[in-house]
Design a protein around this motif. Sequence first.
Motif, PDB file in Angstrom:
ATOM      1  N   MET A  29      54.652  49.225  26.754  1.00 15.91           N
ATOM      2  CA  MET A  29      54.542  48.305  27.885  1.00 15.91           C
ATOM      3  C   MET A  29      54.209  49.044  29.186  1.00 15.91           C
ATOM      4  SD  MET A  29      54.591  45.507  26.622  1.00 15.91           S
ATOM      5  CE  MET A  29      54.333  45.744  24.873  1.00 15.91           C
ATOM      6  N   GLY A  30      54.522  50.332  29.208  1.00 20.65           N
ATOM      7  CA  GLY A  30      54.195  51.151  30.379  1.00 20.65           C
ATOM      8  C   GLY A  30      52.699  51.165  30.641  1.00 20.65           C
ATOM      9  N   VAL A  31      51.917  51.318  29.600  1.00 22.39           N
ATOM     10  CA  VAL A  31      50.455  51.345  29.774  1.00 22.39           C
ATOM     11  C   VAL A  31      49.984  49.971  30.276  1.00 22.39           C
ATOM     12  CG1 VAL A  31      48.237  51.712  28.622  1.00 22.39           C
ATOM     13  CG2 VAL A  31      50.223  53.093  27.959  1.00 22.39           C
ATOM     14  N   ALA A  32      50.503  48.909  29.678  1.00 26.15           N
ATOM     15  CA  ALA A  32      50.093  47.550  30.072  1.00 26.15           C
ATOM     16  C   ALA A  32      50.459  47.261  31.539  1.00 26.15           C
ATOM     17  CB  ALA A  32      50.756  46.529  29.152  1.00 26.15           C
ATOM     18  N   CYS A  33      51.658  47.674  31.947  1.00 23.48           N
ATOM     19  CA  CYS A  33      52.072  47.417  33.337  1.00 23.48           C
ATOM     20  C   CYS A  33      51.232  48.221  34.315  1.00 23.48           C
ATOM     21  CB  CYS A  33      53.540  47.787  33.535  1.00 23.48           C
ATOM     22  SG  CYS A  33      54.622  46.527  32.886  1.00 23.48           S
ATOM     23  N   ARG A  34      50.917  49.441  33.947  1.00 28.20           N
ATOM     24  CA  ARG A  34      50.099  50.264  34.868  1.00 28.20           C
ATOM     25  C   ARG A  34      48.684  49.716  34.955  1.00 28.20           C
ATOM     26  NH1 ARG A  34      54.275  54.301  32.569  1.00 28.20           N
ATOM     27  NH2 ARG A  34      55.657  54.219  34.363  1.00 28.20           N
ATOM     28  N   MET A  35      48.172  49.170  33.868  1.00 26.40           N
ATOM     29  CA  MET A  35      46.855  48.519  33.930  1.00 26.40           C
ATOM     30  C   MET A  35      46.932  47.330  34.892  1.00 26.40           C
ATOM     31  SD  MET A  35      45.848  48.693  29.882  1.00 26.40           S
ATOM     32  CE  MET A  35      44.163  48.084  29.883  1.00 26.40           C
ATOM     33  N   ALA A  36      48.009  46.569  34.802  1.00 26.35           N
ATOM     34  CA  ALA A  36      48.161  45.395  35.686  1.00 26.35           C
ATOM     35  C   ALA A  36      48.229  45.818  37.152  1.00 26.35           C
ATOM     36  CB  ALA A  36      49.418  44.624  35.297  1.00 26.35           C
ATOM     37  N   VAL A  37      48.955  46.892  37.426  1.00 25.01           N
ATOM     38  CA  VAL A  37      49.088  47.355  38.820  1.00 25.01           C
ATOM     39  C   VAL A  37      47.735  47.857  39.333  1.00 25.01           C
ATOM     40  CG1 VAL A  37      50.139  49.144  40.269  1.00 25.01           C
ATOM     41  CG2 VAL A  37      51.559  47.842  38.667  1.00 25.01           C
ATOM     42  N   LEU A  38      47.025  48.645  38.518  1.00 23.43           N
ATOM     43  CA  LEU A  38      45.716  49.159  38.947  1.00 23.43           C
ATOM     44  C   LEU A  38      44.754  47.991  39.192  1.00 23.43           C
ATOM     45  CD1 LEU A  38      45.278  52.185  36.474  1.00 23.43           C
ATOM     46  CD2 LEU A  38      46.022  52.257  38.866  1.00 23.43           C
ATOM     47  N   ASP A  39      44.778  47.025  38.291  1.00 24.60           N
ATOM     48  CA  ASP A  39      43.922  45.843  38.411  1.00 24.60           C
ATOM     49  C   ASP A  39      44.240  45.111  39.731  1.00 24.60           C
ATOM     50  OD1 ASP A  39      42.939  43.257  38.308  1.00 24.60           O
ATOM     51  OD2 ASP A  39      43.374  42.933  36.197  1.00 24.60           O
ATOM     52  N   MET A  40      45.528  44.814  39.928  1.00 23.15           N
ATOM     53  CA  MET A  40      45.948  44.031  41.096  1.00 23.15           C
ATOM     54  C   MET A  40      45.587  44.751  42.406  1.00 23.15           C
ATOM     55  SD  MET A  40      47.543  41.076  41.183  1.00 23.15           S
ATOM     56  CE  MET A  40      49.067  40.468  40.545  1.00 23.15           C
ATOM     57  N   LEU A  41      45.868  46.056  42.479  1.00 18.73           N
ATOM     58  CA  LEU A  41      45.587  46.782  43.730  1.00 18.73           C
ATOM     59  C   LEU A  41      44.084  46.934  43.954  1.00 18.73           C
ATOM     60  CD1 LEU A  41      48.294  49.607  43.826  1.00 18.73           C
ATOM     61  CD2 LEU A  41      48.390  47.344  44.837  1.00 18.73           C
ATOM     62  N   SER A  42      43.328  47.093  42.880  1.00 18.04           N
ATOM     63  CA  SER A  42      41.884  47.327  43.054  1.00 18.04           C
ATOM     64  C   SER A  42      41.191  46.075  43.592  1.00 18.04           C
ATOM     65  CB  SER A  42      41.243  47.764  41.737  1.00 18.04           C
ATOM     66  OG  SER A  42      41.192  46.677  40.847  1.00 18.04           O
ATOM     67  N   ARG A  43      41.793  44.910  43.404  1.00 16.22           N
ATOM     68  CA  ARG A  43      41.181  43.665  43.923  1.00 16.22           C
ATOM     69  C   ARG A  43      41.092  43.670  45.441  1.00 16.22           C
ATOM     70  NH1 ARG A  43      44.010  39.071  40.048  1.00 16.22           N
ATOM     71  NH2 ARG A  43      43.769  40.280  38.160  1.00 16.22           N
ATOM     72  N   GLN A  44      41.948  44.481  46.061  1.00  9.63           N
ATOM     73  CA  GLN A  44      41.951  44.497  47.530  1.00  9.63           C
ATOM     74  C   GLN A  44      41.199  45.693  48.114  1.00  9.63           C
ATOM     75  OE1 GLN A  44      45.946  43.821  48.978  1.00  9.63           O
ATOM     76  NE2 GLN A  44      46.460  42.949  46.999  1.00  9.63           N
ATOM     77  N   LEU A  45      40.638  46.529  47.243  1.00 19.06           N
ATOM     78  CA  LEU A  45      39.914  47.697  47.749  1.00 19.06           C
ATOM     79  C   LEU A  45      38.518  47.296  48.177  1.00 19.06           C
ATOM     80  CD1 LEU A  45      40.706  50.355  44.984  1.00 19.06           C
ATOM     81  CD2 LEU A  45      41.507  50.392  47.351  1.00 19.06           C
ATOM     82  N   PRO A  46      38.025  47.933  49.244  1.00 15.57           N
ATOM     83  CA  PRO A  46      36.646  47.647  49.616  1.00 15.57           C
ATOM     84  C   PRO A  46      35.707  48.188  48.526  1.00 15.57           C
ATOM     85  CG  PRO A  46      37.543  49.396  50.972  1.00 15.57           C
ATOM     86  CD  PRO A  46      38.670  48.891  50.137  1.00 15.57           C
ATOM     87  N   ARG A  47      34.584  47.518  48.340  1.00 12.98           N
ATOM     88  CA  ARG A  47      33.588  47.976  47.376  1.00 12.98           C
ATOM     89  C   ARG A  47      32.792  49.151  47.942  1.00 12.98           C
ATOM     90  NH1 ARG A  47      33.362  48.269  42.458  1.00 12.98           N
ATOM     91  NH2 ARG A  47      34.805  46.777  41.618  1.00 12.98           N
ATOM     92  N   ASN A  48      32.208  49.956  47.119  1.00 11.95           N
ATOM     93  CA  ASN A  48      31.264  51.030  47.514  1.00 11.95           C
ATOM     94  C   ASN A  48      31.766  51.903  48.650  1.00 11.95           C
ATOM     95  OD1 ASN A  48      29.470  49.905  45.703  1.00 11.95           O
ATOM     96  ND2 ASN A  48      28.697  48.496  47.271  1.00 11.95           N
ATOM     97  N   ARG A  49      32.914  52.520  48.457  1.00 11.08           N
ATOM     98  CA  ARG A  49      33.364  53.403  49.523  1.00 11.08           C
ATOM     99  C   ARG A  49      32.629  54.716  49.489  1.00 11.08           C
ATOM    100  NH1 ARG A  49      38.832  54.889  50.268  1.00 11.08           N
ATOM    101  NH2 ARG A  49      39.666  53.662  48.578  1.00 11.08           N
TER     102      ARG A  49
END
Length: 311
Positions: A291-311
Amino acid sequence: MTYPRKHLLAIEGLEPPHIADLLDLAESYALLNRSGKTQRDLLKGRTLINLFFEDSTRTRTSFELAGKRLGADVINMSVSTSSVNKGETLLDTASTLNAMHCDLLVVRHAQSGAPSLLSQKVDAAVINAGDGTHEHPTQALLDALTIRRHKGRLEGLIVAICGDIAHSRVARSNMHLLTTMGSRVRVVGPPTLIPAEAARLGVEVFHDMKAGLAGADVVMMLRLQRERMSGGMVPSAREFFRFYGLDAEKLAFAKPDSIVMHPGPMNRGVEIESAIADHPTRSVIGEQVEMGVACRMAVLDMLSRQLPRNR
Ligand code: ASP
């Protein structure tokens, strides 16, 4: 989906819908992982740096796998290979990371607050992978997901967190998450290993294992963190096991269908007997890692939604 922040530095301060959304997303990644599929386009072109100032096998590998399964370029930086050993300060490290255009920065540090300090200086979204005795938020998320999969809910469950509570960032993150989600949390251990803040956190304190485990749905064991102790806070390992080590006799006080958890690394024969750690139906320790891998995927997914594109 609700997640109000740029970083994940702590569980403290998150509200029930934020936690529930992260767990629901993690559940969908758990199913994806079991199906053998990946989603490599999600973080394509993103750079994830694992910056570990403290040893780790499980957490670092788990973030690495999570990042790769979502298609990120993953780089591991450990202290022994970085210039921190040559005297570079944390903030100089931050400017180096900014110059590398890192998008997601996973930080583990022996000092409480180090990831938070870095988050103020880097452009990346920062994820705390364990800071001193403060917090280890993704561990609490994976623990909650594992519990929810077995018990169907968090609300109303009796969760006994046992052993070295005082030095454990896992215990602190779990206390915040589980009380926020309506579980009844108990901490069980010798007075020297229970932090003074326990009462403020809304948990019940027990010094006797059998009383603390009575009627528990979940028994969470913690490692004795001797590296963080200043002197003789516990007697010998053998004596600790006698009073606080989980064996069949003590576990019999918990509910017959209770589950046994441990964040690892385990000290077999100190806080937990091998037969219990490897118990085919009661122990969910292997599933926690999954479940650790699944939760970390969820966190990376969720945080990346707020990152600006093409930095
Ligand atoms: N792996 C966990 C942590 O980093 C627990 C432990 O080390 O005992 O906090």
